[in-house]
Design a protein around this motif. Sequence first.
Motif, short mmCIF file in Angstrom:
data_model
loop_
_atom_site.label_atom_id
_atom_site.label_comp_id
_atom_site.label_asym_id
_atom_site.label_seq_id
_atom_site.Cartn_x
_atom_site.Cartn_y
_atom_site.Cartn_z
N HIS A 1 -9.10 36.01 20.52
CA HIS A 1 -8.25 36.95 19.76
C HIS A 1 -7.48 37.88 20.70
O HIS A 1 -7.26 39.05 20.40
N ASP A 2 -7.05 37.33 21.84
CA ASP A 2 -6.37 38.14 22.84
C ASP A 2 -5.01 38.65 22.36
O ASP A 2 -4.63 39.78 22.69
N HIS A 3 -4.29 37.85 21.57
CA HIS A 3 -2.99 38.30 21.07
C HIS A 3 -3.17 39.53 20.18
O HIS A 3 -2.41 40.50 20.28
N GLU A 4 -4.17 39.49 19.32
CA GLU A 4 -4.44 40.62 18.44
C GLU A 4 -4.87 41.84 19.23
O GLU A 4 -4.49 42.97 18.92
N ARG B 1 1.01 42.67 29.74
CA ARG B 1 2.34 42.97 30.28
C ARG B 1 3.31 43.13 29.11
O ARG B 1 3.14 42.49 28.08
N ILE B 2 4.32 43.95 29.33
CA ILE B 2 5.41 44.06 28.36
C ILE B 2 6.67 43.62 29.07
O ILE B 2 7.05 44.21 30.09
N SER C 1 8.22 40.79 19.30
CA SER C 1 8.89 39.55 18.92
C SER C 1 8.01 38.34 19.18
O SER C 1 7.99 37.40 18.40
N ARG C 2 7.24 38.36 20.27
CA ARG C 2 6.30 37.27 20.55
C ARG C 2 5.31 37.70 21.64
O ARG C 2 5.60 38.60 22.42
N ILE C 3 4.19 37.02 21.66
CA ILE C 3 3.16 37.21 22.69
C ILE C 3 2.83 35.82 23.23
O ILE C 3 2.58 34.90 22.45
#
Length: 96
Positions: free
Chosen positions: A47-50, A32-33, A69-71
């Motif tokens: 490694h889901d953020h990557e 989502r964004i 800015s953040r995840i």
Amino acid sequence: MQRETKIIRWQAGQRSTTETDAVALEEPLEIRIDNQPVTVTMRTPGHDHELAAGFLLSEGLITNPTQISRIQPYPRNKDKNVLNVFLTPDGEIDFK
């Protein structure tokens, strides 16, 4: 990520043994964004953020990783398979 499971080995068309083996896991990940759903992709957890950042960059939704800015995990997500990506003001996306 992997899990142990029972498998049946076959040899020359015949069942030979039953044993435990490691298999790779595959689970969905919703990206989502700013709380807006963008996509669901299948992945091996980890490694889901990557993965989310790389997806947004490779699909051209952002042009630079500094636009993130953040995840963080989506708050109502008990299975931890939904990520919310928050963008900086210069990373704003027109969802229309």
